[in-house]
Motif scaffolding. Structure first.
Motif, PDB file in Angstrom:
ATOM      1  N   PHE A   1       1.606 -16.478   0.115  1.00 46.54           N
ATOM      2  CA  PHE A   1       1.202 -15.139  -0.325  1.00 46.54           C
ATOM      3  C   PHE A   1       1.441 -14.938  -1.808  1.00 46.54           C
ATOM      4  O   PHE A   1       0.861 -14.055  -2.428  1.00 46.54           O
ATOM      5  CB  PHE A   1       1.967 -14.048   0.442  1.00 46.54           C
ATOM      6  N   GLY A   2       2.366 -15.715  -2.383  1.00 42.46           N
ATOM      7  CA  GLY A   2       2.716 -15.560  -3.781  1.00 42.46           C
ATOM      8  C   GLY A   2       3.897 -14.632  -3.990  1.00 42.46           C
ATOM      9  O   GLY A   2       4.353 -14.440  -5.099  1.00 42.46           O
ATOM     10  N   TYR A   3       4.433 -14.053  -2.931  1.00 42.23           N
ATOM     11  CA  TYR A   3       5.579 -13.152  -3.037  1.00 42.23           C
ATOM     12  C   TYR A   3       6.240 -13.058  -1.677  1.00 42.23           C
ATOM     13  O   TYR A   3       5.697 -13.516  -0.667  1.00 42.23           O
ATOM     14  CB  TYR A   3       5.146 -11.759  -3.516  1.00 42.23           C
ATOM     15  N   ARG A   4       7.422 -12.445  -1.631  1.00 45.47           N
ATOM     16  CA  ARG A   4       8.152 -12.295  -0.371  1.00 45.47           C
ATOM     17  C   ARG A   4       7.654 -11.034   0.329  1.00 45.47           C
ATOM     18  O   ARG A   4       8.080  -9.935   0.015  1.00 45.47           O
ATOM     19  CB  ARG A   4       9.657 -12.224  -0.640  1.00 45.47           C
ATOM     20  N   ARG A   5       6.790 -11.211   1.276  1.00 49.12           N
ATOM     21  CA  ARG A   5       6.045 -10.088   1.853  1.00 49.12           C
ATOM     22  C   ARG A   5       6.952  -9.072   2.539  1.00 49.12           C
ATOM     23  O   ARG A   5       6.768  -7.873   2.419  1.00 49.12           O
ATOM     24  CB  ARG A   5       5.017 -10.636   2.855  1.00 49.12           C
TER      25      ARG A   5
ATOM     26  N   SER B   1       0.284  -2.267  -8.246  1.00 49.15           N
ATOM     27  CA  SER B   1       0.897  -2.219  -6.915  1.00 49.15           C
ATOM     28  C   SER B   1       0.090  -1.347  -5.961  1.00 49.15           C
ATOM     29  O   SER B   1      -0.118  -1.686  -4.790  1.00 49.15           O
ATOM     30  CB  SER B   1       2.334  -1.691  -7.030  1.00 49.15           C
ATOM     31  N   GLU B   2      -0.392  -0.210  -6.494  1.00 47.69           N
ATOM     32  CA  GLU B   2      -1.193   0.697  -5.662  1.00 47.69           C
ATOM     33  C   GLU B   2      -2.487   0.030  -5.206  1.00 47.69           C
ATOM     34  O   GLU B   2      -2.919   0.194  -4.060  1.00 47.69           O
ATOM     35  CB  GLU B   2      -1.510   1.969  -6.442  1.00 47.69           C
ATOM     36  N   LYS B   3      -3.096  -0.739  -6.091  1.00 46.04           N
ATOM     37  CA  LYS B   3      -4.384  -1.349  -5.770  1.00 46.04           C
ATOM     38  C   LYS B   3      -4.243  -2.576  -4.864  1.00 46.04           C
ATOM     39  O   LYS B   3      -5.129  -2.860  -4.059  1.00 46.04           O
ATOM     40  CB  LYS B   3      -5.125  -1.729  -7.059  1.00 46.04           C
ATOM     41  N   THR B   4      -3.151  -3.303  -4.995  1.00 45.00           N
ATOM     42  CA  THR B   4      -2.982  -4.528  -4.208  1.00 45.00           C
ATOM     43  C   THR B   4      -2.216  -4.308  -2.916  1.00 45.00           C
ATOM     44  O   THR B   4      -2.296  -5.125  -1.999  1.00 45.00           O
ATOM     45  CB  THR B   4      -2.237  -5.598  -5.025  1.00 45.00           C
ATOM     46  N   GLY B   5      -1.442  -3.201  -2.845  1.00 50.30           N
ATOM     47  CA  GLY B   5      -0.625  -2.965  -1.661  1.00 50.30           C
ATOM     48  C   GLY B   5       0.661  -3.762  -1.648  1.00 50.30           C
ATOM     49  O   GLY B   5       1.384  -3.778  -0.647  1.00 50.30           O
ATOM     50  N   ILE B   6       0.979  -4.429  -2.751  1.00 48.31           N
ATOM     51  CA  ILE B   6       2.196  -5.229  -2.853  1.00 48.31           C
ATOM     52  C   ILE B   6       3.280  -4.390  -3.523  1.00 48.31           C
ATOM     53  O   ILE B   6       3.093  -3.882  -4.629  1.00 48.31           O
ATOM     54  CB  ILE B   6       1.946  -6.520  -3.666  1.00 48.31           C
TER      55      ILE B   6
ATOM     56  N   SER C   1      10.428  -8.881   2.342  1.00 48.13           N
ATOM     57  CA  SER C   1      11.742  -8.583   1.775  1.00 48.13           C
ATOM     58  C   SER C   1      11.619  -7.598   0.625  1.00 48.13           C
ATOM     59  O   SER C   1      11.548  -6.395   0.820  1.00 48.13           O
ATOM     60  CB  SER C   1      12.448  -9.875   1.340  1.00 48.13           C
ATOM     61  N   ASN C   2      11.536  -8.105  -0.599  1.00 49.59           N
ATOM     62  CA  ASN C   2      11.556  -7.203  -1.757  1.00 49.59           C
ATOM     63  C   ASN C   2      10.207  -7.033  -2.426  1.00 49.59           C
ATOM     64  O   ASN C   2      10.115  -6.382  -3.454  1.00 49.59           O
ATOM     65  CB  ASN C   2      12.575  -7.725  -2.783  1.00 49.59           C
ATOM     66  N   GLY C   3       9.153  -7.619  -1.864  1.00 46.18           N
ATOM     67  CA  GLY C   3       7.878  -7.576  -2.563  1.00 46.18           C
ATOM     68  C   GLY C   3       7.976  -8.408  -3.830  1.00 46.18           C
ATOM     69  O   GLY C   3       8.504  -9.510  -3.824  1.00 46.18           O
ATOM     70  N   LEU C   4       7.513  -7.851  -4.929  1.00 45.33           N
ATOM     71  CA  LEU C   4       7.498  -8.563  -6.207  1.00 45.33           C
ATOM     72  C   LEU C   4       8.610  -8.026  -7.108  1.00 45.33           C
ATOM     73  O   LEU C   4       8.700  -6.822  -7.333  1.00 45.33           O
ATOM     74  CB  LEU C   4       6.136  -8.353  -6.873  1.00 45.33           C
TER      75      LEU C   4
END
Length: 298
Positions: free
Chosen positions: A76-80, A117-122, A82-85
């Motif tokens: 995913f490129g990040y910790r989905r 963050s708002e646009k990606t949901g991450i 846990s803490n996000g990015l």
């Protein structure tokens, strides 16, 4: 989009690089999505093979959460979950980035990342530090991405440039004297931040100038007032904000013929290719109008 439907339901995709998901992210913001249900996935076996079920469950139960985090970050490129990015940020660079009176990060870069963050949901979170410390956070694996760094061939951190994030203009500022021609400052002492990426360009523009390096805007201002330097080159927006905030705007003149563009990049670790692609695709969703609106705010 053609007005034939009021709403629709679908599974939210993860791969933002696929064109249809880019179109979804650009036209159907995360804030306008309503969660219907989260679907849990599990291994399945044929009824005649139920003896395998206990072995499968036992095996999955032995996988530590830390390994699941690593696998999620790889794909995913990040910790989905846990803490996000985690975003490393330097402080005291208003109006670009700083800690506000409420103790929270603020500035143009912060707002751009929040829009991302708002646009990606991450989800995102910020880790404050100084300029060098924020780079170390990425290299040591304590943060996923730098909020925005003046990377160049002269100043190369060794990290991966995920995407070109912003461009900053830097100009010459003189104390109590308006400069009208380059010849007036060539041969004089000029102050610079040691991390300025345009040092070589400045030497070409003013070959006779003597360059002195400083660590802070406060030092540059003091050196100008004390007569140690004829002036300094720094970010126009940052310097103007600092001078206004410290009620010193009337003491300094901006010389527009000294004009350097500094490219600001989001930086990740070289091995985080999936994350870099996800970051770049997310920023492509921010329109020129949205960017201009945030610039006007700051």
């Amino acid at each position: 989009m053609g007005g034939e439907l009021y709403a629709f339901a679908t599974i939210q995709g993860y791969n933002q690089g696929v064109p249809i998901n880019l179109e979804l992210a650009n036209n159907f913001y995360i804030s306008s999505r309503i969660l219907i249900k989260e679907i849990e996935l599990a291994p399945a076996v044929a009824k005649q093979s139920q003896t395998w079920l206990a072995k499968f469950n036992q095996g999955f139960n032995q996988i530590p959460d830390s390994h699941i985090d690593e696998v999620e970050k790889r794909w995913f490129g990040y910790r989905r979950e846990s803490n996000g990015l985690l975003i490393a940020m330097q402080m005291n660079v208003e109006p670009f980035v700083d800690i506000g009176l409420d103790g929270l990060p603020h500035g143009l870069y912060v707002d751009l990342w929040r829009l991302w963050s708002e646009k990606t949901g991450i989800s995102i979170d910020f880790i404050p530090s100084d300029m060098n410390g924020s780079i170390k956070l990425i290299k040591d694996g304590h943060a996923d991405v730098h909020i925005g760094y003046p990377e160049s061939e002269e100043i190369n951190t060794g990290l991966n440039r995920a995407n070109h994030f912003y461009s900053v203009k830097s100009r010459f500022f003189s104390y109590n004297k308006e400069i009208k021609e380059l010849s007036e400052i060539d041969g004089k002492r000029i102050g610079l931040f040691a991390t300025s990426p345009y040092i070589i360009e400045l030497r070409k523009l003013l070959p006779k100038a003597q360059i002195r390096y400083y660590d802070s805007m406060e030092q540059l201002i003091k050196a100008s007032r004390d007569g140690d330097i004829a002036g300094f080159v720094a970010s126009s927006a940052y310097t103007s904000h600092y001078l206004l905030h410290h009620k010193s705007w009337s003491e300094f003149y901006q010389f527009n013929k000294v004009d350097f563009n500094t490219q600001i990049y989001n930086l990740t670790k070289v091995e985080d290719a999936e994350l870099a692609e996800r970051i770049a695709n997310g920023f492509k969703l921010i329109s020129d109008f949205e960017m201009a609106k945030l610039e006007q705010k700051w």
